[in-house]
Write a protein that holds these residues in place. Structure first.
Motif, mmCIF file in Angstrom:
data_model
loop_
_atom_site.group_PDB
_atom_site.id
_atom_site.type_symbol
_atom_site.label_atom_id
_atom_site.label_comp_id
_atom_site.label_asym_id
_atom_site.label_seq_id
_atom_site.Cartn_x
_atom_site.Cartn_y
_atom_site.Cartn_z
ATOM 1 N N TRP A 157 47.140 41.638 36.503
ATOM 2 C CA TRP A 157 46.468 41.672 35.200
ATOM 3 C C TRP A 157 46.495 43.051 34.560
ATOM 4 N N GLY A 158 47.005 44.071 35.244
ATOM 5 C CA GLY A 158 47.028 45.424 34.703
ATOM 6 C C GLY A 158 46.823 46.464 35.776
ATOM 7 N N ASP A 159 46.381 47.652 35.389
ATOM 8 C CA ASP A 159 46.282 48.765 36.333
ATOM 9 C C ASP A 159 44.877 48.995 36.871
ATOM 10 N N GLU A 160 43.881 48.382 36.273
ATOM 11 C CA GLU A 160 42.502 48.586 36.697
ATOM 12 C C GLU A 160 42.069 47.433 37.595
ATOM 13 N N LEU A 161 41.498 47.750 38.764
ATOM 14 C CA LEU A 161 41.142 46.718 39.728
ATOM 15 C C LEU A 161 40.039 45.795 39.213
ATOM 16 N N ILE A 162 39.012 46.377 38.609
ATOM 17 C CA ILE A 162 37.874 45.576 38.130
ATOM 18 C C ILE A 162 37.672 45.900 36.648
ATOM 19 N N PRO A 163 38.518 45.380 35.786
ATOM 20 C CA PRO A 163 38.416 45.734 34.362
ATOM 21 C C PRO A 163 37.109 45.233 33.755
ATOM 22 N N GLY A 164 36.391 46.147 33.131
ATOM 23 C CA GLY A 164 35.126 45.795 32.515
ATOM 24 C C GLY A 164 34.095 45.263 33.491
#
Length: 258
Positions: free
Chosen positions: A146-153
């Protein structure tokens, strides 16, 4: 495919980043469930290697007290217990069942078991190239599906370990063990749980010099303190007769050009 991420494991040959070509293929949206694996077993009478060996590895916290005391543990990974009588239908050993987990991934499935299922289903295991291409969901070099951040938001997107491994799991993602195969949001190609939940067998040998078959995706036991292999490019291996409570598979198939 591949990565040169500083959080990667160079000894696993995750890199370098390189271009690859892959023919058209189909791949399951999620791992093979207990319900589907039961159909295979009921139709064929197949016995998994865990059943033939008489035991398989179960995470120690899931093993009842008395059984935990008598189950051997590997010296290097003492959080695993070799539990007699554990197999896919009794994932924590005698007395456990999958009755409330039919939509969870089938576990305690060896590479040989997965290949046998594929023959029955008219499918095959995905190659590592296919698996990674599908798991990326159309993103270019993103760390996760889903992208580069493990826990987005602050939103958990996969089933992995939170807390201090192996002594404390806060279960902030909602699960201590396996989750349903369609838990969390799918990636851009509609695939579920290509990060976390269970390791997934691939068709390939991990390394020509070693006897292990490749596994991808990480599992509910992965934690960045020792095994952040829930990244898309991460890989590891196990012997093809190995099984454990965090190891499953999804299938693939060739697609003929129109």
């Amino acid at each position: 495919m591949g990565t040169e991420d500083e959080d990667g494991f160079s000894e696993d040959r995750e890199g370098p980043v390189r271009e690859v070509c892959v023919d058209a293929f189909a791949i399951d949206a999620h791992a093979v469930t207990n319900a589907r694996f039961a159909e295979f077993v009921d139709a064929t009478g197949y016995r998994t290697e865990a059943e033939k060996f008489g035991w398989t590895y179960v995470f120690a916290r899931f093993v009842p007290g008395e059984l935990r005391k008598t189950s051997p543990r590997p010296q290097q990974t003492p959080w695993w217990c070799g539990v007699s009588g554990a197999y896919w239908r009794a994932p924590e050993g005698p007395g456990s069942s999958v009755e409330q987990r039919w939509d969870h991934p089938a576990v305690h499935v060896s590479w040989h078991d997965a290949v046998a299922y594929c023959r029955w289903a008219g499918r095959r295991l995905p190659t590592e190239v296919e698996w990674e291409y599908a798991a990326r969901g159309g993103l270019d070099q993103a760390r996760y599906p889903w992208g580069d951040e493990l826990i987005p938001g602050g939103e958990h997107r996969c089933n992995i370990w939170q807390g201090k491994f192996p002594v404390r799991n806060t279960e902030e993602d909602g699960y201590a063990g396996t989750a349903p195969v369609d838990a969390f949001e799918p990636n851009g190609f509609g695939l579920y749980n290509v990060s976390g939940n269970v390791w997934e067998w691939c068709a390939d040998w991990f390394d020509p010099a070693r006897s292990g078959r490749s596994m991808r995706g990480g599992s509910y036991l992965c934690h960045d303190s020792y095994c952040n292999r829930y990244r898309v490019a991460a890989r590891t291996a196990n012997t093809p007769d190995s099984s454990s409570g965090n190891l499953g598979f999804r299938t693939a198939a060739d697609v003929s050009p129109r």
